[in-house]
Design a protein around this motif. Structure first.
Motif, short mmCIF file in Angstrom:
data_model
loop_
_atom_site.label_atom_id
_atom_site.label_comp_id
_atom_site.label_asym_id
_atom_site.label_seq_id
_atom_site.Cartn_x
_atom_site.Cartn_y
_atom_site.Cartn_z
N ARG A 12 0.85 -1.18 0.00
CA ARG A 12 0.00 0.00 0.00
C ARG A 12 0.89 1.23 0.00
O ARG A 12 1.70 1.41 0.90
CB ARG A 12 -0.87 0.00 1.26
N PHE A 13 0.78 2.05 -1.02
CA PHE A 13 1.62 3.25 -1.06
C PHE A 13 1.11 4.28 -0.06
O PHE A 13 -0.04 4.23 0.37
CB PHE A 13 1.69 3.84 -2.48
N HIS A 14 2.01 5.21 0.32
CA HIS A 14 1.67 6.20 1.35
C HIS A 14 0.68 7.22 0.82
O HIS A 14 0.80 7.68 -0.32
CB HIS A 14 2.95 6.91 1.80
N GLY A 15 -0.28 7.59 1.66
CA GLY A 15 -1.17 8.70 1.32
C GLY A 15 -2.20 8.35 0.27
O GLY A 15 -2.66 7.21 0.18
N GLY A 16 -2.54 9.33 -0.53
CA GLY A 16 -3.55 9.13 -1.56
C GLY A 16 -4.91 9.59 -1.11
O GLY A 16 -5.14 9.86 0.08
N VAL A 17 -5.81 9.73 -2.05
CA VAL A 17 -7.16 10.20 -1.74
C VAL A 17 -8.18 9.42 -2.58
O VAL A 17 -7.82 8.64 -3.46
CB VAL A 17 -7.33 11.71 -2.05
N HIS A 18 -9.44 9.64 -2.27
CA HIS A 18 -10.53 9.00 -3.01
C HIS A 18 -11.45 10.06 -3.60
O HIS A 18 -12.49 10.35 -3.03
CB HIS A 18 -11.34 8.07 -2.10
N PRO A 19 -11.07 10.69 -4.70
CA PRO A 19 -11.98 11.68 -5.29
C PRO A 19 -13.18 10.98 -5.94
O PRO A 19 -13.09 9.80 -6.30
CB PRO A 19 -11.12 12.37 -6.35
N ALA A 20 -14.30 11.71 -6.08
CA ALA A 20 -15.45 11.18 -6.80
C ALA A 20 -14.99 10.84 -8.20
O ALA A 20 -14.35 11.66 -8.85
CB ALA A 20 -16.56 12.23 -6.85
N ASP A 21 -15.26 9.61 -8.69
CA ASP A 21 -14.53 9.21 -9.89
C ASP A 21 -15.23 9.55 -11.21
O ASP A 21 -14.57 9.66 -12.24
CB ASP A 21 -14.12 7.75 -9.83
N GLY A 22 -16.55 9.71 -11.21
CA GLY A 22 -17.22 10.16 -12.44
C GLY A 22 -17.07 9.23 -13.62
O GLY A 22 -17.38 9.60 -14.75
N LYS A 23 -16.57 8.01 -13.39
CA LYS A 23 -16.32 7.12 -14.52
C LYS A 23 -17.59 6.51 -15.08
O LYS A 23 -17.62 6.07 -16.23
CB LYS A 23 -15.34 6.02 -14.11
N ALA A 24 -18.65 6.50 -14.26
CA ALA A 24 -19.90 5.89 -14.70
C ALA A 24 -20.47 6.59 -15.93
O ALA A 24 -21.25 6.01 -16.69
CB ALA A 24 -20.92 5.91 -13.56
N LEU A 25 -20.08 7.84 -16.15
CA LEU A 25 -20.58 8.58 -17.31
C LEU A 25 -20.22 7.89 -18.62
O LEU A 25 -20.97 7.92 -19.58
CB LEU A 25 -19.96 9.99 -17.33
N SER A 26 -19.03 7.29 -18.65
CA SER A 26 -18.53 6.84 -19.95
C SER A 26 -18.01 5.40 -19.96
O SER A 26 -17.67 4.90 -21.02
CB SER A 26 -17.42 7.78 -20.43
N ASN A 27 -17.96 4.71 -18.79
CA ASN A 27 -17.23 3.44 -18.81
C ASN A 27 -18.01 2.29 -19.44
O ASN A 27 -17.44 1.25 -19.74
CB ASN A 27 -16.71 3.07 -17.42
N SER A 28 -19.31 2.45 -19.67
CA SER A 28 -20.05 1.34 -20.27
C SER A 28 -20.32 1.58 -21.75
O SER A 28 -20.99 0.79 -22.40
CB SER A 28 -21.37 1.13 -19.52
#
Lengths: 448, 292
Positions: A9-25
């Motif tokens: 597990r790398f140090h730090g990082g965040v979980h932004p809202a990913d918005g991928k559902a708009l285009s991933n399908s």
């Protein structure tokens, strides 16, 4: 999801809202042929290529139009058949104006790259394969646009034991690599096998965030044949950062100022792998890529196969135009992408996405003094001290910032994302890096 | 009781005397000989430590003048009267120098130039210039207006008026700090005697310049045709020939179609016409409106 190998597990990082559902399908669609392309001459990090065509020349699709200007450089090829127009200036994604070659399409779209297919690459010399990759103009398609053949030519004293394919696509909104891995699974894996042959490694990992279960399933089905191990990783930005990915998959840390090859790794984007396969097996140079055109204002968000030289305006037209007023146009993703001031910006080898945001989705802030809460320090994946360093930069104390490793900042935007004082930290670091680089160049020029 | 007070007072006095004598002795014994001229010259220098002379501050320059024979006129901030006084102290004639002043070659204040985007970053030119779209103004050659030069100026000679840096020549001492700090390389040191300048630095295609600015130089060369001795082309830009600058009345004579060629005083007044006010926020970025 179970992992076939031990992961870190790398140090730090965040979980932004990913918005991928708009285009991933949405399946990727090939963009219709345009009448005119303006192909930026420099689409790589390193030396700018030199144009080799004159106005009025007729070119075939895939024909060389600019040759590399050095070893760390990549040639550029015609996106379609037609005639060469003027050398024009187009707005660059990083600001300013950059020279571009205009290609007027003749509508026939005939191939003529002059590169012979090498279907039997398994029995081909490594140097020939490497030269093919250089000739096809392949660069890192994740964003940095570093020429791929340079990465595949580590100096002999560096022992490479692992090839890592970067399919993490941790940047919110972007789904280009996701669709690519799903739709061109075998191309990605075959390209990886070619790169592994060139590097003479048998350990090949494909790191992918586990928010793409369909792509993981598709890859797992075929990965065994090509000697690739697919490793699902936790969803955490920036999982796809080069150094973060190496750590996650091997537990090795790249020292400050070092390169992945120092720890025996070479990292390639999955898009670059598919391009390697096309260059070798089909003899097609790099003239197009998967690009996500997305955002709530876009009528039909999705992934498009766009040829280089397509403008943002045309790409938006393919996606059905805009249905709501857009306040911000970003080349790339929301975390690391660049906001644009013109729709004339063209798609280049590293354009992973075109993102539109509405006014209510953007934010306007005033920078406040650092309150020393330490959130940026906890979140920084490079283990830097963003808050204190930003104060040094504000007082123009670049020497102190350099001592505090500001040059290791990869501008992932995590610190700015978490800062409750709304400090524009990444901009401070970009300023510091620019000033320090200018100072180093001046010192070098003085020495010479 | 009295004895105690007297003894302690006596001890303190004795200690004070001994230490005082010691200090007096060492001060004489280890005295560093300094040339009184250096101090005198340093007194006469402006003391702003601007570094325009190329030395590390005024004290360093003063010792260089006295010991190494540096030319006092290397100080761009000294007045001629001061130079004469320094020459008196050193006994050497000071070189004559022409008074120079900085000029910001741009007339694109916020109200007179087009904007390409809303900029919401660090309010500093050098930070703004590394972002795509660099600071909001559409012209990529003009003044950004975030005042890096004004902050760098040790004499307070640069003022930001309506998003445009203007130099007050009476305050400018031509130290050149602003020249190096401007990311757009807009500032040059020119002879202060030149009353008019071409306030444009754009290398954009001339047809495009009008879109971005109300007073661009269109490189029509009307001024050069009027008098070739006074005006010239320098690296694609029309500039006053500063070795032979024209009079202020030359502006009337030429009738520059855009007003890029302007008298310095009038240029400053035009910039001051509109007071600085916060950039309009209501409209969501005038960036794109597209419906297909």
């Amino acid at each position: 999801m179970n992992s076939p190998i031990r992961t870190w597990r790398f140090h730090g990082g965040v979980h932004p809202a990913d918005g991928k559902a708009l285009s991933n399908s949405v399946p990727a669609q090939r963009a219709p042929l345009l009448e005119r392309y303006t192909v930026a001459i420099q689409q790589n990090i390193g030396a700018p290529p030199k144009p080799v065509v004159q106005k009025g020349d007729t070119v075939k699709k895939g024909q060389l139009i600019a040759e590399p200007g050095g070893f760390v450089s990549a040639p550029v090829h015609a996106p379609t058949s037609g005639t060469v127009g003027d050398i024009v200036e187009v707005p660059g994604a990083n600001g300013g104006a950059i020279p571009a070659i205009e290609i007027i399409s003749d509508g026939k779209d005939e191939w003529g790259s002059g590169l012979d297919p090498i279907p039997n690459w398994k029995n081909t010399d490594r140097e020939i394969l490497k030269k093919r990759i250089a000739d096809a103009g392949i660069v890192g398609m994740g964003g940095a646009a570093f020429p791929t053949h340079v990465k595949l030519s580590p100096p002999p004293e560096k022992v490479i034991d692992t090839l890592i394919l970067n399919g993490a696509e941790c940047e919110p909104y972007l789904t280009a690599d996701h669709r690519l891995m799903l739709e061109r699974t075998e191309a990605v894996l075959e390209g990886a096998a070619i790169a592994a042959k060139i590097l003479r490694v048998d350990r090949v990992f494909l790191g992918i965030e586990e928010n793409k279960p369909d792509a993981i399933a598709a890859l797992n089905e075929k990965a065994g044949q090509y000697g690739v191990t697919v490793v699902p990783l936790h969803v955490r930005y920036p999982q796809g950062g080069e150094k973060q990915l190496i750590y996650a998959l091997t537990g090795r840390s790249v020292a400050t100022g070092g390169l992945p090859m120092d720890v025996g790794c070479v990292v390639q984007n999955v898009g670059s792998c598919a391009a390697i396969r096309d260059a070798v097996v089909e003899g097609h140079p790099l003239i197009e890529r998967y690009t996500t055109v997305t955002g709530t204002p876009v009528a039909n968000p999705g992934t498009w196969i766009l040829r280089f030289g397509t403008t943002v305006e045309q790409a938006l037209t393919f996606a059905g135009g805009v249905k709501a007023r857009a306040a911000k146009v970003i080349m790339g993703g929301p975390m690391m992408g660049f906001a644009q001031t013109s729709l004339g910006v063209t798609v280049t080898k590293n354009s992973s996405g075109i993102l539109l945001l509405q006014w209510k989705e953007t934010a306007e802030y005033t920078s406040n003094p650092c309150i020393r809460c330490g959130r940026c320090v906890r979140a920084c994946p490079m283990k830097l001290l963003p808050g204190p360093v930003s104060v040094m930069v504000e007082s123009e104390n670049y020497d102190e910032a350099e001592k505090n490793y500001v040059m290791d900042c990869m501008e992932c935007g995590v610190c700015t994302f978490v800062c409750p004082a709304k400090r524009p930290l990444v901009q401070h670091f970009r300023r510091a890096k620019a000033e320090i680089n200018a100072k180093r160049r001046a010192a070098k020029a003085k020495q010479a | 009781m009295l004895i105690t007070i007297l003894v302690s007072a006596g001890v303190v006095a004795a200690v004070g005397l001994i230490l005082g004598a010691l200090i007096g002795f060492t001060a004489k014994k280890f005295e560093v000989q300094t040339d009184p001229k250096i101090e005198a010259v340093q007194e006469l220098l402006p003391g702003a430590n601007c570094g325009g002379c190329g030395y590390a501050g005024c004290a360093d320059f003063a010792s260089a003048i006295v010991t190494k024979g540096a030319d006092p006129s290397g100080c761009s901030a000294c007045s001629d009267a001061m130079l004469a006084k320094i020459a008196e102290v050193t006994g050497k004639a000071a070189g004559k120098k022409e008074k120079m002043t900085a000029v910001v070659f741009c007339s694109g204040s916020f109200s007179r130039s087009a904007r390409a985007a809303d900029y919401n970053g660090i309010l500093d030119c050098r930070s703004a210039s590394i972002v795509a779209g660099g600071g909001g103004k559409a012209c990529r050659f003009g003044c950004l207006g975030y005042g890096s030069c004004a902050r760098a100026c040790p004499f307070g000679a640069i003022e930001i008026r309506d998003g445009l840096a203007v130099v007050h020549p009476e305050l400018c001492r031509a130290c050149g700090k602003c020249v190096n700090v401007c990311p757009r390389k807009l500032i040059r040191l020119v002879p202060a005697s030149a009353p008019i300048h071409v306030y444009c630095n754009s290398l954009e295609k001339p047809a495009k310049r009008r879109k971005f600015c109300k007073n661009p130089c269109l490189a029509c060369k009307k001024c050069i045709r009027t008098d070739e001795n006074h005006m010239q082309m320098q690296a694609g830009l029309v500039r006053v020939n500063y070795s032979n600058p024209p009079e202020a009345s030359f502006v009337e004579q030429v009738k520059c179609p855009t007003g890029a060629l302007q008298v310095e005083e009038i240029h400053r007044k035009i910039a001051a016409l509109k007071p600085v006010e916060p950039a309009p926020k209501a409209a969501p970025a005038p960036k794109k409106e597209e419906s297909k």
